[in-house]
Design an enzyme around this catalytic site. Structure first.
Site, PDB file in Angstrom:
ATOM      1  N   GLU A 102       0.925  -1.153   0.012  1.00 22.12           N
ATOM      2  CA  GLU A 102      -0.048   0.139   0.174  1.00 22.12           C
ATOM      3  C   GLU A 102       0.964   1.172   0.347  1.00 22.12           C
ATOM      4  OE1 GLU A 102      -3.022  -0.087   3.040  1.00 22.12           O
ATOM      5  OE2 GLU A 102      -2.367  -1.919   3.561  1.00 22.12           O
ATOM      6  N   ARG A 128       5.045 -12.777   9.637  1.00 14.12           N
ATOM      7  CA  ARG A 128       5.906 -11.468   9.393  1.00 14.12           C
ATOM      8  C   ARG A 128       7.235 -11.278  10.177  1.00 14.12           C
ATOM      9  NH1 ARG A 128       2.143  -7.811   9.378  1.00 14.12           N
ATOM     10  NH2 ARG A 128       3.471  -6.065   9.654  1.00 14.12           N
ATOM     11  N   LYS A 144       4.214   0.539   9.492  1.00 14.73           N
ATOM     12  CA  LYS A 144       4.184   1.689   9.138  1.00 14.73           C
ATOM     13  C   LYS A 144       3.515   2.693   9.703  1.00 14.73           C
ATOM     14  CE  LYS A 144       3.103   0.172   4.854  1.00 14.73           C
ATOM     15  NZ  LYS A 144       2.616   0.182   3.746  1.00 14.73           N
TER      16      LYS A 144
END
Ligand code: ATP
Ligand code: MG
Length: 569
Positions: A37, A264, A274
């Site tokens: 994104e 992750r 983020k």
């Protein structure tokens, strides 16, 4: 990189792909994608996903990996992020060829898919308020309730959806929802929202749209449109898989990719989200996304990390199904290992102590030969000036040396790297403070180059610079960004509480003159004090700035040794 079909699978995803190739599941195709994104800069966690997706494509004949921006939320997105992400993926060494895609390119197609679902009675326009929708959804332990708008006719739904697109309604007035099952144990399957009204311009489509698809709707269909075979994502999307599959099963698509989840990357002493990194940037806690203390790829690059070191790190941590935290020392180990082979070695002094060689002629200067990298003779030699007044590190002298301190002390002889044996004959102190301000030494002219013809041994070799010839640069020394191993550990404590006050220390740095024209971005090992990189932002012709990438102290190797010992016991 060479493409082979027979590389042994080293993780469960490679194994799945090898098995699929054997059964010819996707006609022997392997097509992956990296789907960021564009709402922030990439971090080291993304590198794991990039290496995995692009790596799998590279390893397989005819394998391809797309770069796709999942740009469905215009509020948080920015063209700056789109550009930085491309630069970072390229820097890591991966190539998407002509396959750069944007979910926003598919908006019309996604709209048509939504219309299809309405026509099939699988989606409806819901006019509950956002709060009501939440309330109707139920909880993990209680089933939800059906929206009173669920029974709207296909015609009414088509009409309303078209008018949503035409901009007739305000944000939040209506949403398009899938008609699935309000009692599903998976909350995501309780008539999830597919499209919402957001009257904001998009960085690519301008004001063409005022309704935007939700991530879950856009993601699976974008994968399908691109003919992705293996849609690799992180574990938190495991519960989205049911919806991913539902949408692709209900619509007449040609390609139904397999979603595969992996754990992750979490790294100690930093945060990899983020949202949190944006907070650090916007709050002025760091100088920007590329602050060398940031775990972003742009920060690591500026700090002196090489793409190879990051790729090796990603290979080393492996790919698993269970969440864990990787010790940041492993990342540091990876860059040390890489720079050790290719960074030229030079000398510089961080905390200078003046040394006068009493028996060295006042006006004499010698150009001594120094090896650029003992690991690699082909890197050649350079000249280093030696003269009567030098600087060494304050730490390399003790007036009253403790046991096992083998460096300089009164009456003791040590080697100056590539130069001579010197002996400390006198200590000069500041009368007021008692601080040692200068050492008087003598040198042995027969030890030129750093070895004694009579075989006399010394126990320490010190780095040094010639006072008159050194250049004053700036050194930026970094420590972990956070003082706590997991700054996120406590739910009700803000992670910023644990920001380290000592993550940056700036010092004048006396460096040897060969560095006068050091290029921004070039990397060096300063003997005994670490790997450094010339800063690409603040360094100029008049001001050399060195970022310390990592110290030489190899905590990781020590940890490993300790662990091996433990195992042997
Ligand atoms: P963040 O949690 O930092 O906000 P994100 O998941 O929102 O990350 P995306 O831009 O959606 O960021 O990520 C693109 C891809 O990178 C996704 O497939 C995501 O699963 C993967 N990714 C993100 N963070 C990590 C991580 N820490 N380790 C491995 N892969 C990650
Ligand atoms: Mg995401």
């Amino acid at each position: 990189m060479t493409k082979t079909e027979s590389a042994p699978p080293t993780n469960f995803i490679r194994q799945i792909i090898a098995d699929d190739l054997k059964t010819n599941k996707h006609d022997g195709r392997v097509r992956t994608r990296f789907p960021p994104e564009p709402n922030g800069y990439l971090h080291i966690g993304h590198a794991k996903s990039i290496c995995l997706n692009f790596g799998i494509a590279e390893e397989n004949r005819d394998g391809l990996c797309n770069l796709r921006f999942d740009d469905t939320n215009p509020i948080k997105e920015d063209i700056e992020y789109v550009e930085s992400i491309q630069a970072d993926v390229k820097w890591l060494g991966f190539d998407w060829g002509d396959r750069l895609f944007y979910a926003s390119d598919y908006f019309e197609q996604l709209y048509q898919y939504a219309v299809q679902l309405i026509k099939d009675g699988k989606a409806f326009v819901c006019s509950l308020s956002p709060d009501e929708i939440r309330e109707y959804r139920g909880t993990l332990t209680e089933p939800g309730r059906e929206s009173p708008y669920r029974t709207r006719s296909v015609e009414e739904n088509l009409d309303l959806f078209e008018r949503m697109r035409a901009g007739e309604f305000d944000d939040g007035a209506h949403v398009l929802r899938a008609k699935i099952d309000m009692t599903s144990p998976n909350v995501l399957m309780r008539d999830p929202t597919l499209f919402r009204i957001k009257k904001v311009p998009h960085h690519r489509t301008g004001d063409q749209w005022c309704i935007y698809p939700m991530y879950d709707f856009a993601h699976c269909l974008s994968d399908s449109i691109e003919g992705i075979t293996h849609s690799i994502c992180t574990l938190e999307f495991e519960i989205n898989r049911q919806l991913y599959d539902w949408i692709l099963d209900e619509l007449p698509v040609d390609c139904h990719p397999q979603q595969i989840e992996f754990a992750r990357l979490n790294l100690s002493y930093t945060v990899l989200s983020k949202r949190k990194l944006v907070e650090l940037v916007n709050g002025g806690h760091v100088s920007g996304w590329n602050d060398p203390r940031m775990p972003t790829l742009s920060g690591l690059r500026r700090r002196g990390y090489t793409p190879e070191s990051i790729r090796n790190f990603c290979e080393r941590i492996g790919v698993a199904k269970r969440d864990s935290v990787v010790d940041i020392a492993l990342l540091e180990y990876s860059v040390r290992e890489d720079l050790n082979k290719r960074a030229p070695r030079v000398m510089g002094v961080l905390r200078p102590l003046r040394v006068v060689i009493e028996n060295y002629p006042e006006d004499q200067v010698e150009a001594l030969d120094a090896l650029n990298n003992p690991e690699d003779d082909s890197m050649g030699w350079r000249k280093v000036p030696f003269s009567r007044v030098l600087y060494i590190e304050q730490d390399d002298f003790r007036e009253d040396p403790p046991k096992k301190f083998f460096r300089l002390a009164p009456g003791r002889e040590v080697r100056l790297r590539y130069a001579y044996y010197v002996t400390c004959v006198k200590v000069v102190k500041d009368e007021a403070t008692g601080q040692v301000v200068e050492l008087r030494c003598t040198y042995d002219p027969n030890t030129r180059g750093g070895s004694s013809p009579d075989g006399r041994k010394v126990k320490a070799t010190l780095h040094w610079v010639s006072a008159a010839h050194s250049i004053t640069a700036e050194a930026r020394l970094y420590d972990h960004l956070f003082v706590k191993e997991n700054p996120d550990e406590e739910k009700d404590v803000d992670f910023k509480t644990y920001l380290s006050p000592n993550s940056l220390e700036t010092l004048p740095f006396l460096v040897e003159p060969s560095l006068a024209n050091a290029e921004p971005g070039s990397k060096y090992q300063f003997e005994r004090i670490g790997y450094f990189c010339v800063d690409t932002v603040d360094s100029s012709e008049d001001a050399l700035v060195f970022n310390r990438t990592v110290t030489l102290r190899d905590t990781w190797a020590r940890i490993q040794k300790a662990q091996q010992k433990k195992h042997q016991k």
